[in-house]
Design an enzyme around this catalytic site. Structure first.
Site, PDB file in Angstrom:
ATOM      1  N   ASP A   1      34.053  14.568  55.955  1.00 50.99           N
ATOM      2  CA  ASP A   1      33.560  14.520  57.343  1.00 50.99           C
ATOM      3  C   ASP A   1      32.725  15.748  57.703  1.00 50.99           C
ATOM      4  O   ASP A   1      32.037  15.767  58.728  1.00 50.99           O
ATOM      5  CB  ASP A   1      34.739  14.397  58.321  1.00 50.99           C
ATOM      6  CG  ASP A   1      35.487  13.084  58.122  1.00 50.99           C
ATOM      7  OD1 ASP A   1      34.890  12.140  57.573  1.00 50.99           O
ATOM      8  OD2 ASP A   1      36.672  13.018  58.495  1.00 50.99           O
TER       9      ASP A   1
ATOM     10  N   LYS B   1      30.464   5.450  57.180  1.00 47.12           N
ATOM     11  CA  LYS B   1      31.112   6.155  58.297  1.00 47.12           C
ATOM     12  C   LYS B   1      30.575   5.575  59.617  1.00 47.12           C
ATOM     13  O   LYS B   1      30.030   4.482  59.635  1.00 47.12           O
ATOM     14  CB  LYS B   1      30.860   7.655  58.177  1.00 47.12           C
ATOM     15  CG  LYS B   1      31.456   8.258  56.895  1.00 47.12           C
ATOM     16  CD  LYS B   1      32.963   8.110  56.832  1.00 47.12           C
ATOM     17  CE  LYS B   1      33.536   8.700  55.541  1.00 47.12           C
ATOM     18  NZ  LYS B   1      34.953   8.373  55.387  1.00 47.12           N
TER      19      LYS B   1
HETATM   20  O1  SPQ Z   1      38.348   7.222  62.083  1.00 43.10           O
HETATM   21  P1  SPQ Z   1      36.960   7.254  61.551  1.00 43.10           P
HETATM   22  O2  SPQ Z   1      36.010   6.626  62.525  1.00 43.10           O
HETATM   23  O3  SPQ Z   1      36.831   6.637  60.184  1.00 43.10           O
HETATM   24  O4  SPQ Z   1      36.549   8.813  61.458  1.00 43.10           O
HETATM   25  C1  SPQ Z   1      36.042   9.664  60.416  1.00 43.10           C
HETATM   26  C2  SPQ Z   1      35.330  10.860  61.170  1.00 43.10           C
HETATM   27  O5  SPQ Z   1      34.252  11.332  60.770  1.00 43.10           O
HETATM   28  O6  SPQ Z   1      35.931  11.318  62.139  1.00 43.10           O
HETATM   29  C3  SPQ Z   1      35.083   8.991  59.438  1.00 43.10           C
HETATM   30  F1  SPQ Z   1      34.051   8.510  59.946  1.00 43.10           F
HETATM   31  O7  SPQ Z   1      37.121  10.293  59.702  1.00 43.10           O
HETATM   32  C4  SPQ Z   1      37.965   9.641  58.731  1.00 43.10           C
HETATM   33  C5  SPQ Z   1      37.712  10.248  57.367  1.00 43.10           C
HETATM   34  O8  SPQ Z   1      36.384  10.126  56.954  1.00 43.10           O
HETATM   35  C6  SPQ Z   1      39.393   9.872  59.152  1.00 43.10           C
HETATM   36  C7  SPQ Z   1      40.365   9.632  58.055  1.00 43.10           C
HETATM   37  C8  SPQ Z   1      41.806   9.512  58.377  1.00 43.10           C
HETATM   38  O9  SPQ Z   1      42.247   9.991  59.437  1.00 43.10           O
HETATM   39  O10 SPQ Z   1      42.540   8.958  57.532  1.00 43.10           O
HETATM   40  C9  SPQ Z   1      39.992   9.536  56.729  1.00 43.10           C
HETATM   41  C10 SPQ Z   1      38.589   9.614  56.283  1.00 43.10           C
HETATM   42  O11 SPQ Z   1      38.106   8.316  56.014  1.00 43.10           O
HETATM   43  P2  SPQ Z   1      38.325   7.608  54.595  1.00 43.10           P
HETATM   44  O12 SPQ Z   1      37.462   6.375  54.666  1.00 43.10           O
HETATM   45  O13 SPQ Z   1      37.825   8.575  53.576  1.00 43.10           O
HETATM   46  O14 SPQ Z   1      39.722   7.284  54.438  1.00 43.10           O
END
Ligand code: SPQ
Length: 422
Positions: free
Chosen positions: A309, A336
């Site tokens: 992120d 994302k």
């Molecule tokens: O919740 P959301 O919209 O997916 O938010 C993001 C962010 O940038 O705030 C991604 F767009 O964070 C995710 C992160 O990329 C939050 C997260 C979690 O809380 O488990 C995990 C990550 O995503 P992923 O797809 O790698 O599991």
């Protein structure tokens, strides 16, 4: 359109808001625990408020005051069928984690979110959940989740994603038998830590997680640390702006999240980490950052899930670093809130940056003269905050088309940002 005002230097002390990932999990796990969970430091950003709304719609009593969120848990089998479709707003975490949690309930649920959520792929959770017996219609929101009896599986993950992992872990709490999950790279482990503290049958061994069917979770009070993903904007601001000196208090330092620190140190940033301590099982520290001479680095491999992120703001830092920064293995950026490879390269290029998109990342050559521009955020909070920092060191005026989207993860971002101008 909002003009991004320029600050002269960035100096002072801030406390960034609570960690978004931990705040979501505290409400979700608190709701299915026995007893009352008092959460301090909760992030009152739009995404976490969507999680609260969804659980209230499933019969969970959640009190929100200025300082404390109180979740009156109803146990693993205490959720009730919502009367209407659950709305998860802009939150991928809420949407994907709910898929796992709701697959094994005795009722059906419908879920949808905003336009961005409706474009984000859900097959990455629905497909492995289906191996446990879950029945979820559609690969994009709106989703229809049919409550089913689940069985434990052994699953080798194909993507490094905490959301996929957590969806499976939550389903596994309800599944007959054991579930074994093998990660390909270590992703954020807040769910595992919190479930362990609540008494779930969960064991972590390197990249392998074992979860057994769980009868009872015991509510715990949770102190949410500051979000390192929000601190990241100030770490980069302090490093790139001349004459800066910022102290950021109470930053979550879980090793699955600290890739930004490793990269900034590697780039030559002047960072000092102090007051290291532990709060409800999560490491926390204060960080001081001062103006630094940065140089380009290579970023790829196992570090990527530890800073996924932060890549838009790391790309911002690379603009002010001597030489080339090469980001690889980051194809996850494409799914994302927006396609962050395209959004970053398109917007940065507008102000004259030397930046080239690749299939799994980008290449940035730093120290090129930059001019202000009218930037698009694509409704992505992390784009808005990264562009605000870029604009500080670009010549002339810059604007953002949608500055308000910062409310997803950091409602007070601009207040904190301009508060450092002294
Ligand atoms: O919740 P959301 O919209 O997916 O938010 C993001 C962010 O940038 O705030 C991604 F767009 O964070 C995710 C992160 O990329 C939050 C997260 C979690 O809380 O488990 C995990 C990550 O995503 P992923 O797809 O790698 O599991």
């Amino acid at each position: 359109m909002t003009e991004i005002k320029k600050i002269r230097r960035a100096a002072g002390e801030i406390t960034v808001p609570g960690d978004k990932s931990i705040s979501h999990r505290a409400v979700m796990l608190g709701a299915i625990a026995d007893g009352t969970t008092k959460i301090t430091g909760f992030l009152k950003g739009a995404d976490c408020l969507s999680t609260i709304d969804c659980f209230r719609a499933m019969g969970i009593d959640i009190e929100v005051t200025d300082d404390v969120i109180t979740v009156h848990g109803k146990g693993l089998y205490g959720l009730k069928k919502p009367e209407k479709m659950l709305y998860t707003g802009n939150s991928g975490t809420t949407t994907r984690l709910l898929c796992g949690l709701l697959s094994g309930q005795e009722f059906d649920t419908d879920i949808t979110g905003d336009a961005s959520i409706c474009r984000r792929p859900m097959k990455r959770v629905t497909q492995p959940l289906s191996l446990m017996g879950a029945d979820i219609e559609n690969e994009y929101c709106p989703l229809h989740i049919k409550g089913r009896k689940l069985s434990g599986i052994t699953y080798d993950m194909t993507v490094a994603s905490a959301q996929v992992k957590t969806a499976l872990i939550l389903a596994a709490l309800y599944a007959d038998g054991e579930t074994i999950i093998n990660e390909i790279e270590k992703s954020r482990d807040h769910t595992e830590l919190m479930l362990g503290a609540m008494g779930a049958d969960i064991e972590v061994n390197g990249l392998t997680i074992r979860i057994g069917k769980t009868d009872r979770l015991t509510a715990q009070d949770i102190a949410v640390p500051g979000d390192i993903s929000s601190a990241a904007f100030f770490l980069v601001l302090g490093a790139v702006m001349p004459d800066s000196d910022i102290v950021i208090r109470n930053v979550g330092m879980n090793p699955t999240r600290t890739g930004i620190i490793d990269v900034l140190l590697d780039m030559g940033a002047d960072l000092e980490i102090f007051n290291e301590r532990v709060a409800t099982g999560e490491p926390v520290a204060d960080i001081r950052v001062r103006s630094s001479k940065l140089h380009g680095v290579k970023i790829g491999g196992a570090i990527i899930p530890r800073l996924i992120d932060e890549l838009p703001v790391i790309a911002t830092a690379a603009l002010f670093a001597e030489g080339e920064t090469v980001i690889t293995d980051a194809q996850e950026l494409k799914v994302k809130e927006t396609d962050r490879i395209k959004a970053v390269t398109d917007e940065f290029a507008k102000c004259g940056a030397d930046i080239t998109p690749t299939d799994d990342g980008m290449v940035i050559v730093g120290k090129k003269p930059l001019k202000g521009a009218d930037f698009k955020t694509y409704g992505d909070h992390r784009m808005a905050m990264s562009l605000t920092i870029l604009a500080q060191l670009a010549d002339g005026k810059s604007t953002l088309d949608d500055a308000e989207c910062v409310s997803v993860s950091y409602p007070e971002f601009f207040e904190d940002f301009y508060g450092l101008d002294n």
